[in-house]
Enzyme design. Structure first.
Site, short mmCIF file in Angstrom:
data_model
loop_
_atom_site.label_atom_id
_atom_site.label_comp_id
_atom_site.label_asym_id
_atom_site.label_seq_id
_atom_site.Cartn_x
_atom_site.Cartn_y
_atom_site.Cartn_z
N SER A 229 0.97 -1.08 -0.21
CA SER A 229 -0.03 0.05 0.15
C SER A 229 0.93 1.40 0.02
O SER A 229 1.80 1.26 -0.86
CB SER A 229 -1.16 -0.01 1.41
OG SER A 229 -2.02 0.87 1.10
N ASP A 316 -9.76 -5.00 -4.24
CA ASP A 316 -9.08 -4.11 -3.34
C ASP A 316 -10.01 -2.87 -3.39
O ASP A 316 -10.06 -1.93 -4.46
CB ASP A 316 -8.01 -3.84 -3.74
CG ASP A 316 -6.99 -2.99 -2.94
OD1 ASP A 316 -7.55 -2.14 -2.34
OD2 ASP A 316 -5.65 -3.01 -2.75
N HIS A 355 -7.87 -5.50 0.28
CA HIS A 355 -6.63 -4.95 0.34
C HIS A 355 -5.54 -5.41 1.10
O HIS A 355 -4.24 -4.95 0.89
CB HIS A 355 -6.89 -3.22 1.02
CG HIS A 355 -5.75 -2.52 0.80
ND1 HIS A 355 -5.12 -2.05 -0.23
CD2 HIS A 355 -5.34 -1.66 1.92
CE1 HIS A 355 -4.19 -1.04 0.25
NE2 HIS A 355 -4.38 -0.97 1.28
#
Length: 381
Positions: A229, A316, A355
Site C-alpha cells: 500500500s 481491493d 486490500h
C-alpha cells in the site's frame, strides 16, 4: 277587564318575542369545545412545521460543513498529510511493541535504531522457521548474527495507519518466516513507538537506514524489499535510490501498489463525496503535493533495475486494481527492466483478499518460490 287582558297579552307577546335564556352549562360546554377542537387541528400542523424547520436547519448545517471542508483542507495542507499517513491511528490498541511474543511471534526480537539525531525507530526481526527453536531466549546480538546465516532477508515496509504489530502484517511475517526468510520490519518515524515527525523524505531515509543495517550483517545473502500500500511508495523511493548508488536489492515486491499519490487520493473511497466537487484537484490534491508528498511509483520504476513482482487483488477497495495494473504496464515497457523479470499476479474477486489479505492465498508460497527461487537452506531438505 279589557285593559287587564290587553296588558297580559302584551306581556305574553313580549315574553314570546324575547330570546329564551341560555342554559349556563350548555353555554360553558360550547365555549370549551370550540377552542379545544381548534387547538387539536393546530397541534399536528405545529409539529409538522417544527420538524420541517429542524430538518431544514440540519440540511443547511451539513451543506455548510460540506462546503467548508475543502477550504479548510486548502488552507491547512497538514490536514491532508495526516489523512495520507494516518500515523495517529494505532491499531491494534493496547499492545506492547517491545513484546512481539504477545502477538504470537516467539522467534522475533525488538530493536531500536537511530537513523538521524532525534529520530528513533522500533524494529522487529523475525528469524526463519528453521531457527525458531534456537532463537528462544536469545538476545539482540544473537539475532543480528543470525542475519549472516544462509537465509535470504525480506525488508517489509508497511502501509499507513497501524503499527508493525498489525494483525495482517503479523500473519504475513509468519508466512514468510515459514518459507525460510528472515523478516525485518519497522515503524517509520511518527508511527507506533518510533519517535519523530512523519514525512515522505523521513520515511524513505528510515527505510534506507534499515536496509544498510541489514546489509552490514547479512553478508552475501539476498535481500528483498516488500512494500504494501503506502509502503510501495517508500519501497520504490528506496530502490530507486539504491539503484542510483549501484547497490540494488535482489528483487522488489509491491503488494497493492498505486501509480502516484494524486491518482490514489482521487480513487480512494474517502474522496467519493467530493470527486465531482468543482476544483477537486485544487482543493484536495494540490495540498498533498504542497506538503511534499508525491510517492511517484510511476516515475520511480523508470529508474529501477532489479526484478519486480506486483501482487494485487481485483476487489481491493482502497487502492483500485487498475492502478496496480497501470503501474505494471509502465514498468514492463521501461528500459530499466529490460534485463530483469517483471511479473504481475492478480487475485480474483471471488477469493476476497481485498486490500490486505493476500497473505491468505495458498498460492503465495508457490508464487514467491518461482519468482525469488527457493531459499538455499531448503535445498538441503
Amino acid at each position: 277587564m279589557r285593559k287587564r287582558n290587553e296588558s297580559v297579552t302584551v306581556e305574553h307577546e313580549r315574553a314570546a318575542a324575547a330570546p329564551a335564556p341560555l342554559d349556563k352549562g350548555c353555554s360553558l360546554r360550547h365555549s370549551l369545545r370550540l377552542p379545544a377542537a381548534d387547538t387539536g387541528m393546530k397541534r399536528p400542523l405545529g409539529r409538522r412545521h417544527g420538524l420541517w424547520f429542524r430538518l431544514r436547519r440540519l440540511i443547511i448545517w451539513l451543506l455548510g460543513v460540506y462546503i467548508a471542508i475543502p477550504f479548510l483542507v486548502k488552507l491547512c495542507p497538514a490536514i491532508q498529510a495526516k489523512l495520507v499517513f494516518l500515523n495517529f491511528v494505532r491499531v491494534p490498541y493496547f499492545i506492547d511493541l517491545k513484546r512481539p511474543q504477545d502477538q504470537g511471534l516467539n522467534h522475533t526480537c525488538n530493536y531500536y535504531l537511530q537513523p538521524e539525531e532525534d529520530v528513533t525507530i522500533g524494529v522487529w526481526h523475525t528469524v526463519p522457521a528453521a531457527l525458531w527453536k534456537n532463537a528462544r531466549g536469545k538476545d539482540q546480538l544473537w539475532f543480528e548474527d543470525a542475519l549472516g546465516s544462509s537465509h535470504p532477508v525480506i525488508l517489509y515496509l508497511h502501509g499507513n495507519a497501524g503499527t508493525r504489530g498489525g494483525d495482517h502484517r503479523v500473519e504475513l511475517y509468519k508466512v514468510l518466516s515459514s518459507l525460510g526468510y528472515h523478516v525485518v520490519t519497522f515503524d517509520y518515524r511518527g508511527w507506533g513507538d518510533s519517535v519523530g515527525s512523519p514525512s515522505e523524505r523521513g520515511m524513505t531515509y528510515d527505510a534506507l537506514h534499515v536496509f544498510d543495517w541489514i546489509k552490514a550483517r547479512s553478508g552475501d545473502n539476498p535481500v528483498y524489499i516488500w512494500g504494501h500500500s503506502l509502503g510501495t511508495g517508500v519501497a520504490t523511493n528506496l530502490v530507486r535510490r539504491l539503484c542510483e548508488r549501484e547497490t540494488p536489492p535482489e528483487a522488489l515486491i509491491l503488494e497493492s501498489p498505486f501509480t502516484n499519490i494524486r491518482e490514489e487520493a482521487r480513487s480512494h473511497p474517502f474522496s467519493v463525496i467530493y470527486r465531482y466537487f468543482p476544483g477537486f484537484d485544487w482543493f484536495f490534491l494540490d495540498p498533498i503535493t504542497t506538503s511534499g508528498i508525491k510517492f511517484a511509483n510511476d516515475e520511480n520504476v523508470k529508474y529501477i533495475s532489479c526484478s519486480l513482482l506486483i501482487l494485487h487483488a481485483e476487489d481491493d477497495p482502497v487502492v483500485p486494481f487498475h492502478l496496480g495494473k497501470k503501474l505494471y504496464n509502465i514498468a514492463a515497457t521501461s528500459r530499466s527492466f529490460r534485463d530483469y523479470k517483471v511479473q504481475f499476479v492478480p487475485f480474483h474477486t471471488d477469493l476476497g483478499y481485498r486490500h490486505k489479505y493476500i497473505y491468505r492465498s495458498p498460492e503465495l508460497p508457490r508464487i514467491l518460490r518461482e519468482f525469488l527461487g527457493i531459499p538455499e537452506h531448503e535445498h538441503h531438505h
